[in-house]
Design a protein around this motif. Structure first.
Motif, PDB file in Angstrom:
ATOM      1  N   ARG A  56       0.838  -1.193   0.000  1.00 13.47           N
ATOM      2  CA  ARG A  56       0.000   0.000   0.000  1.00 13.47           C
ATOM      3  C   ARG A  56       0.880   1.253   0.000  1.00 13.47           C
ATOM      4  NH1 ARG A  56      -0.478   2.182   5.391  1.00 13.47           N
ATOM      5  NH2 ARG A  56       0.493   0.786   6.929  1.00 13.47           N
ATOM      6  N   GLY A  96      -2.438  -2.289  -3.128  1.00 12.03           N
ATOM      7  CA  GLY A  96      -3.630  -2.657  -2.357  1.00 12.03           C
ATOM      8  C   GLY A  96      -3.417  -2.382  -0.888  1.00 12.03           C
ATOM      9  N   GLU A 100      -8.630  -2.989   3.461  1.00 10.66           N
ATOM     10  CA  GLU A 100      -9.740  -2.557   2.603  1.00 10.66           C
ATOM     11  C   GLU A 100     -10.509  -3.751   2.045  1.00 10.66           C
ATOM     12  OE1 GLU A 100      -8.524   0.116  -0.444  1.00 10.66           O
ATOM     13  OE2 GLU A 100      -7.544   1.500   0.954  1.00 10.66           O
ATOM     14  N   GLY A 104      -8.325  -3.899  -1.519  1.00 12.38           N
ATOM     15  CA  GLY A 104      -8.020  -2.666  -2.230  1.00 12.38           C
ATOM     16  C   GLY A 104      -7.350  -2.881  -3.571  1.00 12.38           C
ATOM     17  N   ILE A 105      -7.475  -4.097  -4.107  1.00 12.80           N
ATOM     18  CA  ILE A 105      -6.821  -4.448  -5.377  1.00 12.80           C
ATOM     19  C   ILE A 105      -7.729  -4.083  -6.547  1.00 12.80           C
ATOM     20  CG2 ILE A 105      -5.893  -6.355  -6.749  1.00 12.80           C
ATOM     21  CD1 ILE A 105      -5.234  -7.804  -4.176  1.00 12.80           C
ATOM     22  N   SER A 106      -7.149  -3.552  -7.608  1.00 14.73           N
ATOM     23  CA  SER A 106      -7.921  -3.221  -8.802  1.00 14.73           C
ATOM     24  C   SER A 106      -8.445  -4.491  -9.467  1.00 14.73           C
ATOM     25  CB  SER A 106      -7.057  -2.447  -9.798  1.00 14.73           C
ATOM     26  OG  SER A 106      -6.043  -3.297 -10.327  1.00 14.73           O
ATOM     27  N   ASP A 107      -9.481  -4.339 -10.276  1.00 15.46           N
ATOM     28  CA  ASP A 107     -10.058  -5.503 -10.973  1.00 15.46           C
ATOM     29  C   ASP A 107      -9.021  -6.183 -11.865  1.00 15.46           C
ATOM     30  OD1 ASP A 107     -12.479  -5.014  -9.780  1.00 15.46           O
ATOM     31  OD2 ASP A 107     -13.311  -3.898 -11.471  1.00 15.46           O
ATOM     32  N   GLU A 108      -8.193  -5.372 -12.508  1.00 20.04           N
ATOM     33  CA  GLU A 108      -7.174  -5.923 -13.406  1.00 20.04           C
ATOM     34  C   GLU A 108      -6.151  -6.760 -12.635  1.00 20.04           C
ATOM     35  OE1 GLU A 108      -3.763  -4.368 -16.598  1.00 20.04           O
ATOM     36  OE2 GLU A 108      -5.087  -2.926 -15.575  1.00 20.04           O
ATOM     37  N   ASP A 109      -5.689  -6.212 -11.493  1.00 21.87           N
ATOM     38  CA  ASP A 109      -4.707  -6.949 -10.687  1.00 21.87           C
ATOM     39  C   ASP A 109      -5.327  -8.179 -10.036  1.00 21.87           C
ATOM     40  OD1 ASP A 109      -2.583  -5.318 -11.257  1.00 21.87           O
ATOM     41  OD2 ASP A 109      -2.795  -4.055  -9.486  1.00 21.87           O
ATOM     42  N   ARG A 110      -6.595  -8.077  -9.671  1.00 20.63           N
ATOM     43  CA  ARG A 110      -7.256  -9.234  -9.067  1.00 20.63           C
ATOM     44  C   ARG A 110      -7.350 -10.377 -10.082  1.00 20.63           C
ATOM     45  NH1 ARG A 110     -10.090  -9.428  -4.279  1.00 20.63           N
ATOM     46  NH2 ARG A 110     -11.378 -11.289  -3.979  1.00 20.63           N
TER      47      ARG A 110
END
Length: 509
Positions: A56, A96, A100, A104-110
């Protein structure tokens, strides 16, 4: 003993072969254990595909900058020297936050994690004993829930290592390698922390944690139950380290980056600041070198990851601790510290190394006043007179607060069972023993702590080896001054006694 080791491992690949081509996701990679885990994986399992670290933004430092800071750590000296470029080519960050929703990870990174990851190490946690219930719940409980939910989506998950603590059930003794009943339903705890304001939560905290000493232990205990609900659904292993201390071998002897555990005690005593401890001299302390815990994590992930998940699979638990293999009492530690200070004294010692351990709270407070507070006031007065900033009383206040925070753990004794951990190491293949075997019972206590103090002196205190002759001379002067003042003090008492009427009358009669 657990079901995972009751297998014929002859046709199972060894540990580096197993990790070849694997992608790993790590939470807590910026912490003490996290750094050693990353270094060991890259050094001993270099053919792994890549490592993703959840990072983070912290104090306006971006995840990308934090990744560079992590690599600049002395923990990676061996890697930089022997395998240059490996870290940069194989370690990447995922932006992330463990506190959170969805980490807190973006959809792309997830999507990236879900599609590529094979092994997860969840080591992120707050180890502060004074965190509010809400903060500790977010970090240790909600964070674990979010990691588990991510794990359920990972397509090729072979193992998830959840790092807990051997002190998650301090209301029991002995502490076995089993799951104990929860103190409260973890879902209820999350709901309570979400709905109640901070002040109300603070008032209710003692009611919720009950027999447990602090919010850290309480939330780590509940987090284990989040994990255990996925028995037979996820390939999970729970590792419970005791007090994690400096390294025995990896990445090099004595590596440490914090003042937790005996390091803080030895540094405080070595500087002449810490003079008394509230505990029993016979208190057995359960310390485990950080690299032993990391090796056990890697071995456990290998043995779990090489077995297909079955709905009947239990979740193995390993207490990564010394147990009965290697005992050291608090008085032994204090005595060893005194020998070490003679060999490698710290720079600018304020006073000589002398520690009084007492299990009497009344005497402890007397010692604190006589050995900590009054000398600190005197030194600060001298600093003020000479135009320098007073600082010792402030330091002693911190020492006292730390003593209070550790009080629960310094006055109670626990027996930790590590039967599973011992059996786990017996399954390590012969070709893997050099890199992954852990054998705490053969450690020479004096040599271990000497190397730990030498490394702590260098990497924590930033004291240079070339200053050692100067530090030894200063130590001799301080020791002489200590003896001189004691001679004067006891001489004055003797002079006062022989001049009392009672003594005079005794000799004249």
């Amino acid at each position: 003993m657990t079901f995972l080791e009751d297998r014929d491992l002859e046709d199972v690949p060894n540990i580096p072969e197993y990790y070849k081509g694997k992608t790993i996701f790590i939470t807590g990679g910026s912490g003490f254990m996290g750094k050693v885990l990353i270094e060991k994986l890259l050094y001993s399992c270099t053919d792994l595909d890549r490592i993703y670290l959840l990072l983070r933004t912290k104090k306006n430092v971006t995840p990308e900058e934090r990744l560079s800071v992590i690599y600049r750590s002395n923990c990676f000296d061996r890697l930089r020297k022997e395998k240059p470029g490996v870290f940069q080519s194989k370690v990447f960050f995922i932006a992330g936050d463990i506190m959170e929703t969805g980490l807190g990870i973006s959809d792309e990174d997830r999507t990236l994690i879900v599609n590529r990851t094979h092994i997860i190490f969840h080591a992120a946690a707050s180890v502060r004993f004074d965190d509010s219930l809400k903060t500790a719940t977010k970090l240790n409980l909600l964070g674990t829930k979010e990691v588990i939910e991510l794990a359920t989506e990972v397509r090729n998950l072979e193992c998830l290592i959840h790092v807990s603590t051997a002190y998650s059930n301090t209301n029991r003794d002995p502490i076995e390698e089993v799951i104990y009943p929860p103190h409260i339903d973890w879902r209820e705890m999350l709901q309570v922390c979400q709905e109640l304001d901070d002040h109300t939560l603070q008032v209710l905290t003692p009611k919720y944690i009950g027999e447990l000493p602090n919010t850290y232990v309480f939330t780590k205990q509940l987090a284990e139950h989040v994990v255990y609900e996925y028995k037979g659904k996820l390939p999970v292993v729970i590792i419970r380290p005791s007090i994690v201390i400096s390294s025995y071998e990896d990445p090099f002897p004595g590596w440490i980056d914090n003042y937790n555990g005996p390091t803080g005690i030895l540094v405080g005593c070595g500087k002449g600041i810490l003079r008394t401890l509230y505990s029993s001299p016979d208190m057995i302390l359960d310390y485990v070198p950080v690299d032993f815990t990391i090796r056990s994590c890697i071995v456990a992930s290998w043995i779990r990851g090489t077995k297909a998940l079955s709905p009947t699979d239990d979740i193995p638990i390993y207490n990564s601790c010394a147990g009965k293999l290697k005992n050291i009492t608090l008085q032994e530690l204090v005595d060893i510290g005194k020998e070490i200070v003679e060999a490698i004294p710290l720079d600018n010692m304020i006073w000589t190394y002398h520690v009084t351990v007492t299990k009497s709270l009344f005497m402890f407070n007397i010692y604190v006043m006589a050995l900590h507070t009054i000398p600190a006031i005197f030194v600060d007065l001298l600093l003020t007179i000479f135009g320098k900033k007073p600082m010792l009383l402030k330091i002693q206040r911190r020492v006292y607060v730390s003593n209070l925070a550790l009080q629960y753990f310094l006055i109670q004794q626990w027996t930790f069972s590590n039967t599973n951990l011992i059996y786990l190491r017996s399954k390590i293949k012969e070709e893997d023993r050099k890199e992954f075997y852990y054998e705490i019972e053969k450690i020479d206590k004096y040599e271990f702590f000497k190397k730990s103090c030498a490394a702590g002196r260098k990497y924590l205190l930033k004291e240079k080896d070339e200053n050692l002759p100067k530090a030894r001379i200063h130590h001799q002067r301080i020791r002489f001054l200590d003896k001189l003042l004691k001679f004067i003090f006891y001489g004055l008492i003797f002079w006062w006694l022989i001049n009392t009427n009672f003594i005079k009358n005794l000799f004249m009669s």
